[in-house]
Write an enzyme that holds these catalytic residues in place. Structure first.
Site, PDB file in Angstrom:
ATOM      1  N   SER A  51      -6.954  -8.871  20.951  1.00 16.75           N
ATOM      2  CA  SER A  51      -6.850  -8.741  22.411  1.00 16.75           C
ATOM      3  C   SER A  51      -6.466  -7.325  22.806  1.00 16.75           C
ATOM      4  O   SER A  51      -5.886  -6.581  22.020  1.00 16.75           O
ATOM      5  CB  SER A  51      -5.776  -9.690  22.951  1.00 16.75           C
ATOM      6  OG  SER A  51      -6.031 -11.005  22.517  1.00 16.75           O
TER       7      SER A  51
HETATM    8  N1  SAH Z   1      -3.924 -12.764  18.060  1.00 16.47           N
HETATM    9  C1  SAH Z   1      -5.026 -12.221  17.295  1.00 16.47           C
HETATM   10  C2  SAH Z   1      -6.365 -12.254  18.011  1.00 16.47           C
HETATM   11  C3  SAH Z   1      -6.830 -13.601  18.173  1.00 16.47           C
HETATM   12  S1  SAH Z   1      -8.540 -13.858  18.517  1.00 16.47           S
HETATM   13  C4  SAH Z   1      -4.749 -10.816  16.822  1.00 16.47           C
HETATM   14  O1  SAH Z   1      -3.702 -10.250  17.145  1.00 16.47           O
HETATM   15  O2  SAH Z   1      -5.591 -10.299  16.091  1.00 16.47           O
HETATM   16  C5  SAH Z   1      -8.417 -15.607  18.552  1.00 16.47           C
HETATM   17  C6  SAH Z   1      -8.258 -16.251  17.200  1.00 16.47           C
HETATM   18  O3  SAH Z   1      -8.043 -17.626  17.403  1.00 16.47           O
HETATM   19  C7  SAH Z   1      -9.497 -16.122  16.318  1.00 16.47           C
HETATM   20  O4  SAH Z   1      -9.145 -15.523  15.110  1.00 16.47           O
HETATM   21  C8  SAH Z   1      -9.938 -17.574  16.123  1.00 16.47           C
HETATM   22  O5  SAH Z   1     -10.483 -17.828  14.846  1.00 16.47           O
HETATM   23  C9  SAH Z   1      -8.628 -18.316  16.329  1.00 16.47           C
HETATM   24  N2  SAH Z   1      -8.740 -19.726  16.701  1.00 16.47           N
HETATM   25  C10 SAH Z   1      -9.612 -20.311  17.559  1.00 16.47           C
HETATM   26  N3  SAH Z   1      -9.367 -21.633  17.629  1.00 16.47           N
HETATM   27  C11 SAH Z   1      -8.324 -21.890  16.796  1.00 16.47           C
HETATM   28  C12 SAH Z   1      -7.611 -23.075  16.420  1.00 16.47           C
HETATM   29  N4  SAH Z   1      -7.910 -24.284  16.917  1.00 16.47           N
HETATM   30  N5  SAH Z   1      -6.596 -22.958  15.532  1.00 16.47           N
HETATM   31  C13 SAH Z   1      -6.265 -21.759  15.003  1.00 16.47           C
HETATM   32  N6  SAH Z   1      -6.899 -20.611  15.310  1.00 16.47           N
HETATM   33  C14 SAH Z   1      -7.916 -20.667  16.197  1.00 16.47           C
END
Ligand code: SAH
Length: 200
Positions: A51
């Protein structure tokens, strides 16, 4: 980056200090390192993004509401950047990710920082993390169509949860648990990848 966050309206000094302390360039591909401190989301592979700094700071500021984060659950660890920021503000961080290869990347990114209070786990975070619940705070880094009930249930009394909700149009939703009641506050518009059930 931190001066820009200030002009964008981030006021919580502890959040600003944590954002200052974590090297964002260490979490993205070398080829993108020159953009690491721009206020933009960046690709981390597998069609996922880290993000933009403003959104990370704003979500944590809303989640803190001037109080301690305590034990935190992060859903969507991605490359581990936000988990590193949270680790400087929380007593314990449980970060779950559904894509195994990203979890491995988060582990590799976090290892050199030697953050003793971060635990990473492959799991579907829409179910929370029952074995470590309840949490004082929960932060969701992917957009849900509706609030997953398990996350609400795993909030400790007085706990707070922040989650992007919506499809094409999304807003941050802050939930505060007061005894048996949950207060909802809608905050700014955001753009997140979707929360997906199951793990790969
Ligand atoms: N906070 C992260 C960016 C997240 S992007 C950082 O600092 O890099 C969103 C992430 O959520 C992705 O990696 C995606 O694979 C994950 N995601 C989506 N649905 C999810 C779920 N149900 N459980 C765990 N992770 C999930």
């Amino acid at each position: 980056m931190v001066e820009r966050l200030r002009t964008q309206g981030i006021r919580d000094e502890r959040v600003l200090a944590a954002m200052q302390a974590v090297p964002r360039h260490a979490f993205v591909d070398e080829g993108l390192a020159f953009s690491a401190y721009d206020d933009t989301p960046l690709p981390i592979g597998f069609q996922q993004t880290i993000s933009q700094p403003f959104v990370v700071a704003r979500m944590i500021e809303l989640l803190r509401s001037g109080r301690e984060l305590g034990r935190t659950l992060e859903v969507g660890a991605g490359c581990g950047y936000q988990a590193a920021v949270l680790s400087l503000l929380a007593t314990e961080v449980y970060a779950v990710e559904r894509i195994r290869a990203l979890l491995d990347r988060a582990r590799a990114n976090l290892r050199p920082l030697r953050l003793a209070n971060v635990r990473l786990k492959l799991a579907d975070g829409s179910l929370g993390l029952p074995e470590a619940a309840p949490f004082d705070t929960i932060i969701v880094a992917a957009a849900a169509i509706g609030l997953p009930p398990a996350l609400k249930e795993q909030l400790a009394p007085g706990g707070r949860l922040i989650i992007p909700v919506g499809g094409a149009e999304q807003r941050l939703l802050l939930i505060e648990r007061q005894g048996g009641t949950f207060r909802e506050t809608w905050c700014e518009a955001v753009r997140f990848v979707p929360l997906i059930g199951g793990t790969d």
